[in-house]
Design a protein around this motif. Sequence first.
Motif, short mmCIF file in Angstrom:
data_model
loop_
_atom_site.label_atom_id
_atom_site.label_comp_id
_atom_site.label_asym_id
_atom_site.label_seq_id
_atom_site.Cartn_x
_atom_site.Cartn_y
_atom_site.Cartn_z
N ILE A 86 -21.06 19.46 14.21
CA ILE A 86 -20.59 20.33 13.13
C ILE A 86 -20.38 19.52 11.85
O ILE A 86 -20.80 19.93 10.77
CB ILE A 86 -19.29 21.04 13.54
N GLU A 87 -19.74 18.38 11.97
CA GLU A 87 -19.50 17.52 10.80
C GLU A 87 -20.82 17.09 10.17
O GLU A 87 -20.99 17.13 8.94
CB GLU A 87 -18.69 16.29 11.21
N ALA A 88 -21.79 16.68 11.02
CA ALA A 88 -23.08 16.21 10.50
C ALA A 88 -23.83 17.33 9.78
O ALA A 88 -24.39 17.12 8.69
CB ALA A 88 -23.93 15.66 11.64
N VAL A 89 -23.83 18.52 10.36
CA VAL A 89 -24.52 19.65 9.74
C VAL A 89 -23.85 20.03 8.42
O VAL A 89 -24.53 20.25 7.41
CB VAL A 89 -24.54 20.85 10.71
N CYS A 90 -22.53 20.10 8.43
CA CYS A 90 -21.82 20.47 7.19
C CYS A 90 -22.02 19.42 6.10
O CYS A 90 -22.18 19.77 4.92
CB CYS A 90 -20.34 20.67 7.49
N GLU A 123 -11.49 23.75 16.19
CA GLU A 123 -10.77 23.49 14.95
C GLU A 123 -11.69 22.94 13.87
O GLU A 123 -11.54 23.27 12.68
CB GLU A 123 -9.61 22.52 15.21
N THR A 124 -12.65 22.09 14.27
CA THR A 124 -13.63 21.59 13.30
C THR A 124 -14.48 22.72 12.75
O THR A 124 -14.80 22.75 11.56
CB THR A 124 -14.53 20.54 13.97
N LEU A 125 -14.83 23.67 13.62
CA LEU A 125 -15.58 24.85 13.18
C LEU A 125 -14.79 25.62 12.14
O LEU A 125 -15.32 26.01 11.09
CB LEU A 125 -15.88 25.73 14.38
N ARG A 126 -13.50 25.84 12.42
CA ARG A 126 -12.65 26.55 11.46
C ARG A 126 -12.55 25.79 10.13
O ARG A 126 -12.66 26.37 9.05
CB ARG A 126 -11.24 26.73 12.03
N ARG A 127 -12.34 24.49 10.22
CA ARG A 127 -12.03 23.69 9.04
C ARG A 127 -13.25 23.41 8.18
O ARG A 127 -13.17 23.46 6.95
CB ARG A 127 -11.39 22.37 9.50
N ARG A 128 -14.41 23.15 8.80
CA ARG A 128 -15.58 22.75 8.04
C ARG A 128 -16.59 23.86 7.80
O ARG A 128 -17.05 24.06 6.68
CB ARG A 128 -16.31 21.59 8.77
N LEU A 129 -16.97 24.58 8.87
CA LEU A 129 -18.08 25.51 8.74
C LEU A 129 -17.68 26.84 8.09
O LEU A 129 -18.40 27.36 7.24
CB LEU A 129 -18.71 25.78 10.11
N GLU A 142 -15.63 35.31 20.83
CA GLU A 142 -15.59 34.27 19.80
C GLU A 142 -14.51 34.57 18.76
O GLU A 142 -13.79 33.66 18.32
CB GLU A 142 -16.96 34.16 19.14
N ALA A 143 -14.39 35.84 18.38
CA ALA A 143 -13.36 36.22 17.41
C ALA A 143 -11.96 36.00 17.98
O ALA A 143 -11.04 35.63 17.24
CB ALA A 143 -13.54 37.69 17.01
N GLU A 144 -11.79 36.23 19.27
CA GLU A 144 -10.48 35.98 19.89
C GLU A 144 -10.12 34.51 19.83
O GLU A 144 -8.97 34.14 19.54
CB GLU A 144 -10.49 36.48 21.34
N VAL A 145 -11.09 33.63 20.08
CA VAL A 145 -10.84 32.19 20.01
C VAL A 145 -10.52 31.77 18.59
O VAL A 145 -9.57 31.03 18.32
CB VAL A 145 -12.05 31.40 20.56
N LEU A 146 -11.31 32.24 17.63
CA LEU A 146 -11.14 31.81 16.24
C LEU A 146 -9.86 32.35 15.62
O LEU A 146 -9.20 31.68 14.83
CB LEU A 146 -12.35 32.25 15.41
N SER A 147 -9.50 33.59 15.98
CA SER A 147 -8.33 34.22 15.37
C SER A 147 -7.05 34.01 16.16
O SER A 147 -5.95 34.14 15.61
CB SER A 147 -8.56 35.72 15.22
N GLY A 148 -7.18 33.72 17.46
CA GLY A 148 -6.01 33.61 18.31
C GLY A 148 -5.42 34.94 18.72
O GLY A 148 -4.31 34.99 19.27
N ALA A 166 -8.92 34.91 6.04
CA ALA A 166 -7.90 34.01 5.48
C ALA A 166 -8.26 32.55 5.66
O ALA A 166 -7.70 31.68 4.99
CB ALA A 166 -6.54 34.30 6.12
N MET A 167 -9.22 32.26 6.56
CA MET A 167 -9.67 30.88 6.78
C MET A 167 -10.67 30.43 5.72
O MET A 167 -11.09 29.28 5.71
CB MET A 167 -10.29 30.75 8.16
N GLY A 168 -11.07 31.34 4.84
CA GLY A 168 -11.93 30.95 3.74
C GLY A 168 -13.33 31.53 3.77
O GLY A 168 -14.10 31.35 2.83
N VAL A 169 -13.69 32.24 4.85
CA VAL A 169 -15.01 32.87 4.89
C VAL A 169 -14.94 34.19 4.13
O VAL A 169 -14.00 34.96 4.29
CB VAL A 169 -15.47 33.09 6.35
#
Length: 271
Positions: A86-90, A123-129, A142-148, A166-169
């Motif tokens: 994820i870091e490399a792609v971003c 968390e990297t997915l949330r923060r970077r992508l 997937e939405a349940e994991v990302l949103s909690g 609210a995460m920026g998307v």
Amino acid sequence: MQGRVLIVAGSDSGGGAGIQADIKACAAMDAYSATAITALTAQDTLGVHGVHPVPLDFIRQQIRLSLRDIGADAVKTGMLGDAPTIEAVCDALAEDGQGIPLVADPVMVAKGGSNLLAPDAVETLRRRLLPMAALLTPNIPEAEVLSGLRITGLEEMRAAAGVMLAMGVPAVLLKGGHLEGERLLDLLATPDGEEVFEGTRIPSRHTHGTGCTLASAIAAGLAQGMVLRDAVARGRGFVQAALRAAPGLGKGHGPLNHGVTVDPARIAALS
């Protein structure tokens, strides 16, 4: 052919999902697709049997060369696998893909149940992508994991979409296919409002690659200059048609018919 899409995702040796489905979907939408492969998978309609990650430098090189030569009007990401990828792609997209709309499909689990994203990479997915994406296309798990949040219906979908916004998307297409019932709901949410797309469940076990296919079809629409809402509507219509025309291959979750838009008679007339 109109619109260039750079697809950054894993390969599916069975051809039903991943890069293979992405390329087919873009071709069906009459868009051009280039690729940066993040992982090789050995899989069939029954599941994923092996994963071979691609070296990070090689992923970055694929992205860099594609964007600097052919260019792109949209980018679609799928299976990224782990936090370093994820870091490399971003990093690569931040360097060479500035201003290009990104459709992010947060691939976490294959249709057969295999994990395609390391748990510590969420968390990297949330923060970077997510902040880089123009559209996020999670399914219910997937939405349940990302949103909690636990999602059991439309109101919970709305709440989860709000958390992800609210995460920026700037836009979330939350796909409701995992919910029970014959009535299907997909929620397109932005800070300016929402639209609920309704449909009827198509009874079929041949649903492998629906998420990849939809995200790529939408990316093709954005690459062709369509507004987001229209790209989503066309993409959903394509997936429904491809589901109805599924060829019935494999012993498990079989592939769609991505060639549903192809007219062989027209091709023959041109030869």
